[in-house]
Motif scaffolding. Structure first.
Motif, PDB file in Angstrom:
ATOM      1  N   ARG A   2      88.643  36.467  55.486  1.00  0.00           N
ATOM      2  CA  ARG A   2      87.403  37.209  55.556  1.00  0.00           C
ATOM      3  C   ARG A   2      86.980  37.411  56.998  1.00  0.00           C
ATOM      4  NH1 ARG A   2      82.218  34.568  53.312  1.00  0.00           N
ATOM      5  NH2 ARG A   2      82.041  34.019  55.466  1.00  0.00           N
ATOM      6  N   GLY A   3      87.184  36.374  57.827  1.00  0.00           N
ATOM      7  CA  GLY A   3      86.825  36.479  59.237  1.00  0.00           C
ATOM      8  C   GLY A   3      87.641  37.534  59.951  1.00  0.00           C
ATOM      9  N   ILE A   4      88.906  37.611  59.623  1.00  0.00           N
ATOM     10  CA  ILE A   4      89.775  38.611  60.239  1.00  0.00           C
ATOM     11  C   ILE A   4      89.330  40.005  59.840  1.00  0.00           C
ATOM     12  CG2 ILE A   4      92.134  39.512  60.311  1.00  0.00           C
ATOM     13  CD1 ILE A   4      93.076  36.599  59.994  1.00  0.00           C
ATOM     14  N   THR A  21      80.929  35.597  65.788  1.00  0.00           N
ATOM     15  CA  THR A  21      82.090  35.915  64.952  1.00  0.00           C
ATOM     16  C   THR A  21      83.230  34.949  65.268  1.00  0.00           C
ATOM     17  OG1 THR A  21      81.469  38.246  64.936  1.00  0.00           O
ATOM     18  CG2 THR A  21      83.719  37.722  64.295  1.00  0.00           C
ATOM     19  N   LEU A  22      83.462  34.707  66.541  1.00  0.00           N
ATOM     20  CA  LEU A  22      84.493  33.766  66.959  1.00  0.00           C
ATOM     21  C   LEU A  22      84.162  32.369  66.442  1.00  0.00           C
ATOM     22  CD1 LEU A  22      87.039  33.154  68.664  1.00  0.00           C
ATOM     23  CD2 LEU A  22      85.512  32.782  70.584  1.00  0.00           C
ATOM     24  N   GLN A  24      82.351  31.557  63.882  1.00  0.00           N
ATOM     25  CA  GLN A  24      82.499  31.513  62.426  1.00  0.00           C
ATOM     26  C   GLN A  24      83.964  31.363  62.031  1.00  0.00           C
ATOM     27  OE1 GLN A  24      80.618  35.099  61.076  1.00  0.00           O
ATOM     28  NE2 GLN A  24      78.551  34.285  61.323  1.00  0.00           N
ATOM     29  N   GLU A  25      84.833  32.118  62.665  1.00  0.00           N
ATOM     30  CA  GLU A  25      86.248  32.023  62.316  1.00  0.00           C
ATOM     31  C   GLU A  25      86.824  30.664  62.707  1.00  0.00           C
ATOM     32  OE1 GLU A  25      90.525  34.275  62.468  1.00  0.00           O
ATOM     33  OE2 GLU A  25      88.964  35.036  63.782  1.00  0.00           O
ATOM     34  N   LEU A  26      86.461  30.171  63.885  1.00  0.00           N
ATOM     35  CA  LEU A  26      86.938  28.846  64.299  1.00  0.00           C
ATOM     36  C   LEU A  26      86.470  27.780  63.315  1.00  0.00           C
ATOM     37  CD1 LEU A  26      86.399  28.976  68.153  1.00  0.00           C
ATOM     38  CD2 LEU A  26      88.562  28.522  66.999  1.00  0.00           C
ATOM     39  N   SER A  27      85.201  27.809  62.962  1.00  0.00           N
ATOM     40  CA  SER A  27      84.645  26.820  62.032  1.00  0.00           C
ATOM     41  C   SER A  27      85.323  26.880  60.674  1.00  0.00           C
ATOM     42  CB  SER A  27      83.137  27.022  61.861  1.00  0.00           C
ATOM     43  OG  SER A  27      82.482  26.766  63.066  1.00  0.00           O
ATOM     44  N   ALA A  28      85.518  28.086  60.163  1.00  0.00           N
ATOM     45  CA  ALA A  28      86.161  28.247  58.852  1.00  0.00           C
ATOM     46  C   ALA A  28      87.596  27.738  58.890  1.00  0.00           C
ATOM     47  CB  ALA A  28      86.118  29.712  58.421  1.00  0.00           C
ATOM     48  N   ASN A  29      88.321  28.059  59.943  1.00  0.00           N
ATOM     49  CA  ASN A  29      89.708  27.606  60.050  1.00  0.00           C
ATOM     50  C   ASN A  29      89.791  26.093  60.197  1.00  0.00           C
ATOM     51  OD1 ASN A  29      90.216  30.333  59.993  1.00  0.00           O
ATOM     52  ND2 ASN A  29      91.657  30.302  61.677  1.00  0.00           N
ATOM     53  N   ALA A  87      91.768  40.029  73.774  1.00  0.00           N
ATOM     54  CA  ALA A  87      90.754  39.151  74.366  1.00  0.00           C
ATOM     55  C   ALA A  87      90.228  38.159  73.324  1.00  0.00           C
ATOM     56  CB  ALA A  87      89.608  39.977  74.944  1.00  0.00           C
ATOM     57  N   TYR A  88      90.011  38.643  72.107  1.00  0.00           N
ATOM     58  CA  TYR A  88      89.550  37.781  71.016  1.00  0.00           C
ATOM     59  C   TYR A  88      90.594  36.697  70.733  1.00  0.00           C
ATOM     60  CZ  TYR A  88      87.812  36.273  66.483  1.00  0.00           C
ATOM     61  OH  TYR A  88      87.342  35.509  65.439  1.00  0.00           O
TER      62      TYR A  88
END
Length: 109
Positions: A2-4, A21-22, A24-29, A87-88
């Motif tokens: 979902r983050g992607i 956003t970064l 959120q994705e780090l936390s979810a992973n 960059a992301y």
């Protein structure tokens, strides 16, 4: 995933991807214990944000995954999107690599 999807929609829509956003994705992973680094699809599978001499060890320790639109072929008109994705991925990888499990025998640093 979902983050992607959220990331790609924001980037392709012309919006700037922010730090949340970064985060959120780090936390979810991390919650899923998914430590995979983002690599640029292609022959070398380069992980942006990871030093050249640490590429092999980091990818072996963390694993790797691909980000849609981030490959070694850049089509006309996609330079800006590719630069944003790169960059992301670079920032994501710099922050994720510190969470990857230590490889056996590597804890003598």
């Amino acid at each position: 995933m979902r983050g992607i999807s959220l990331l790609l929609l924001a980037m392709l829509g012309g919006c700037r991807v922010d730090a949340s956003t970064l985060e959120q994705e780090l936390s979810a992973n991390l919650a899923r214990q998914d430590y995979r680094l983002i690599v640029i699809a292609g022959r070398g599978e380069f992980a942006p944000g990871i030093a050249a001499e640490q590429q092999a060890e980091a990818k072996a320790r963390c694993g790797k995954r691909y980000l849609d639109g981030l490959g070694d072929v850049i089509r006309p008109g996609q330079h800006e999107t590719h630069a944003k994705l790169s960059a992301y991925a670079s920032e994501f990888n710099r922050r994720m690599v510190i969470h990857c499990p230590i490889a056996s025998g590597a804890d003598k640093q």
